[in-house]
Design a protein around this motif. Structure first.
Motif, PDB file in Angstrom:
ATOM      1  N   GLN A 123      22.983  13.185 -18.381  1.00  0.00           N
ATOM      2  CA  GLN A 123      23.008  14.097 -17.239  1.00  0.00           C
ATOM      3  C   GLN A 123      22.151  15.328 -17.498  1.00  0.00           C
ATOM      4  N   THR A 124      22.030  15.734 -18.758  1.00  0.00           N
ATOM      5  CA  THR A 124      21.114  16.828 -19.103  1.00  0.00           C
ATOM      6  C   THR A 124      19.690  16.434 -18.713  1.00  0.00           C
ATOM      7  N   LYS A 125      19.311  15.204 -19.070  1.00  0.00           N
ATOM      8  CA  LYS A 125      17.965  14.733 -18.755  1.00  0.00           C
ATOM      9  C   LYS A 125      17.774  14.601 -17.249  1.00  0.00           C
ATOM     10  N   ARG A 126      18.838  14.194 -16.548  1.00  0.00           N
ATOM     11  CA  ARG A 126      18.738  14.079 -15.093  1.00  0.00           C
ATOM     12  C   ARG A 126      18.468  15.452 -14.463  1.00  0.00           C
ATOM     13  N   HIS A 127      19.202  16.452 -14.909  1.00  0.00           N
ATOM     14  CA  HIS A 127      18.998  17.787 -14.351  1.00  0.00           C
ATOM     15  C   HIS A 127      17.646  18.367 -14.770  1.00  0.00           C
ATOM     16  N   LEU A 128      17.204  18.052 -15.961  1.00  0.00           N
ATOM     17  CA  LEU A 128      15.873  18.477 -16.392  1.00  0.00           C
ATOM     18  C   LEU A 128      14.811  17.820 -15.522  1.00  0.00           C
ATOM     19  N   ALA A 129      14.996  16.526 -15.213  1.00  0.00           N
ATOM     20  CA  ALA A 129      14.042  15.808 -14.360  1.00  0.00           C
ATOM     21  C   ALA A 129      14.024  16.401 -12.956  1.00  0.00           C
ATOM     22  N   ALA A 166      12.615  15.690 -24.532  1.00  0.00           N
ATOM     23  CA  ALA A 166      12.786  15.203 -23.163  1.00  0.00           C
ATOM     24  C   ALA A 166      11.891  15.969 -22.195  1.00  0.00           C
ATOM     25  N   ALA A 167      11.790  17.280 -22.380  1.00  0.00           N
ATOM     26  CA  ALA A 167      10.949  18.101 -21.508  1.00  0.00           C
ATOM     27  C   ALA A 167       9.488  17.722 -21.632  1.00  0.00           C
ATOM     28  N   SER A 168       9.063  17.413 -22.846  1.00  0.00           N
ATOM     29  CA  SER A 168       7.672  17.034 -23.087  1.00  0.00           C
ATOM     30  C   SER A 168       7.298  15.755 -22.347  1.00  0.00           C
ATOM     31  N   GLN A 169       8.238  14.799 -22.270  1.00  0.00           N
ATOM     32  CA  GLN A 169       7.965  13.551 -21.550  1.00  0.00           C
ATOM     33  C   GLN A 169       7.813  13.776 -20.059  1.00  0.00           C
ATOM     34  N   LEU A 170       8.380  14.875 -19.558  1.00  0.00           N
ATOM     35  CA  LEU A 170       8.260  15.215 -18.142  1.00  0.00           C
ATOM     36  C   LEU A 170       7.116  16.193 -17.895  1.00  0.00           C
ATOM     37  N   GLY A 171       6.338  16.476 -18.932  1.00  0.00           N
ATOM     38  CA  GLY A 171       5.222  17.395 -18.795  1.00  0.00           C
ATOM     39  C   GLY A 171       5.645  18.845 -18.736  1.00  0.00           C
TER      40      GLY A 171
END
Length: 414
Positions: A123-129, A166-171
């Protein structure tokens, strides 16, 4: 007088302590009235708590209080000597992702909470996305409940590393990590004596000082909502175009272009109920008068006559967050709501879905509830759009079910 307005959204997993953090922030910033605090203390005592449960300052719905979770987006308004804030506390449950999209869509800063005991979860990654796709300009990683891990710097550093990956993968190259303990107030308003190894600012100080990207820096964008022609003896020839400035600044005398027609004119005047203005910045609702008699209707866009110009198109490549149980598939028909226009639309194809676990796209032919994916949409008539990465207002749209009127997706023009 408090300074410039800042819109903040909080997000995180269930039980990460979002509502407690917001309640602590309001309490320690002296933004809670005495009767509100008395009501919270009474409710906390009734539930058997030793002290005041500050989360109750935010969780206002009865169902939220009974379950101890956040369901709705709770907005709180407060100010310090340096700045005015609108703070949105969004739900942590995956089924309420649509509420997170709502809260993040207008935010300048996103505060994403992580429980120090569990670290970065799906869910952290979902909110980051979601916050990254919605182009929230600043992200804070608030590692909460540091008191439950002995205020250990090594725990904080490991979580920051996982979040950065995770942030790096989303640019997303930049974010601001802050270790906090919301229940005790560590690093919320005042620096924590329990974490001397952290040299950064506490959360409120950061929020007071951060300077996010603002709409004034963009070229002017003014979607027309209503054409005003009173035709009275007092105003026999008045013709104005009412709406809200979505980006940039409109000034009297500015050369503008009306889209999709492409006609060029100049701003003759900018009217409000309080009188005429010399200029109107993003967020201001006004009535604009032009020097030329141009055929303009609701849904047309008045823009600065310069680069970059929006594009009138009947095909959109977009990223959407799907918000309903019925899957999105090619061939489905909806109403596309863009600025002040509603246009008939059909989904031409679903191309990919974001795998939240790996934060990478994977091939897909449909999108389910809370999925984020790339689609192509065909329109019955042209929409005048900017890429979302250029302009969050004219690059965003909603898909609406024509039979029920329900909003089924939030979209961003690629």
């Amino acid at each position: 007088m408090p300074g410039e307005l800042l819109r903040v959204v909080t997000a995180g997993s269930v039980d990460d302590g979002k509502s407690t953090l917001v309640g602590r922030l309001l309490h320690d910033a002296k933004a809670v009235l005495a009767d509100q605090m008395t009501a919270v203390e009474t409710a906390s005592e009734r539930r058997g708590y030793e002290g005041a449960d500050l989360a109750l300052l935010v969780d206002g719905l009865r169902a939220e209080r009974e379950q101890g979770i956040t369901i709705d987006v709770a907005y709180r308004y407060f100010a310090t000597a340096r700045r005015t804030f609108i703070l949105a506390d969004t739900p942590g449950h995956v089924q309420y992702t649509r509420n997170t999209v709502t809260g993040a869509s207008t935010a300048d800063v996103a505060v994403i909470l992580v429980d120090a005991r569990s670290g970065v979860v799906e869910q952290t990654k979902r909110h980051l996305a979601v916050t990254s796709l919605l182009r929230v300009s600043e992200i804070v990683l608030a590692v909460n409940k540091m008191d439950l891990v002995g205020y250990a710097e090594t725990v904080f550093d490991a979580i920051v590393g996982d979040f950065a990956a995770a942030a790096s993968q989303l640019g997303r190259a930049h974010f601001t990590p802050i270790p906090v303990a919301a229940l005790a107030g560590d690093n919320i308003v005042d620096k924590s004596v329990n974490m001397p190894w952290f040299s950064g600012a506490p959360l409120l100080e950061y929020l007071e000082e951060v300077e996010p990207a603002v709409g004034r820096q963009l070229p002017a964008r003014f979607p027309v909502q209503v054409v005003i022609r009173p035709q009275t003896a007092l105003y026999p020839d008045y013709r104005g175009y009412a709406g809200r400035v979505e980006a940039g600044v409109l000034r009297k005398g500015d050369k503008v272009r009306v889209l999709p027609s492409g006609r060029v004119s100049s701003v003759e005047g900018i009217d409000t109920p309080d009188g005429e203005l010399a200029e109107a910045a993003a967020g201001r609702s006004v009535t604009v008068r032009l020097t030329d008699d141009v055929d303009i209707a609701r849904g047309d866009l008045i823009v600065a006559d310069g680069d970059p110009q929006p594009v009138a198109t009947r095909e959109l490549a977009a990223t959407v967050c799907w918000l309903t149980d019925k899957p999105l598939r090619a061939g489905d028909r909806y109403r596309l709501r863009h600025t002040t226009r509603d246009i008939q639309a059909v989904v031409d194809g679903v191309h990919s879905r974001l795998d939240i676990a790996t934060v990478t796209p994977e091939p897909a032919t449909e999108l389910g509830l809370n999925d984020i994916g790339k689609v192509r949409i065909r329109l019955a008539e042209p929409a005048v759009v900017d890429p979302y990465q250029v302009n969050r207002s004219t690059g965003a749209f909603l898909l609406v079910d024509p039979s029920s009127g329900a909003t089924v997706a939030a979209g961003m023009v690629s």
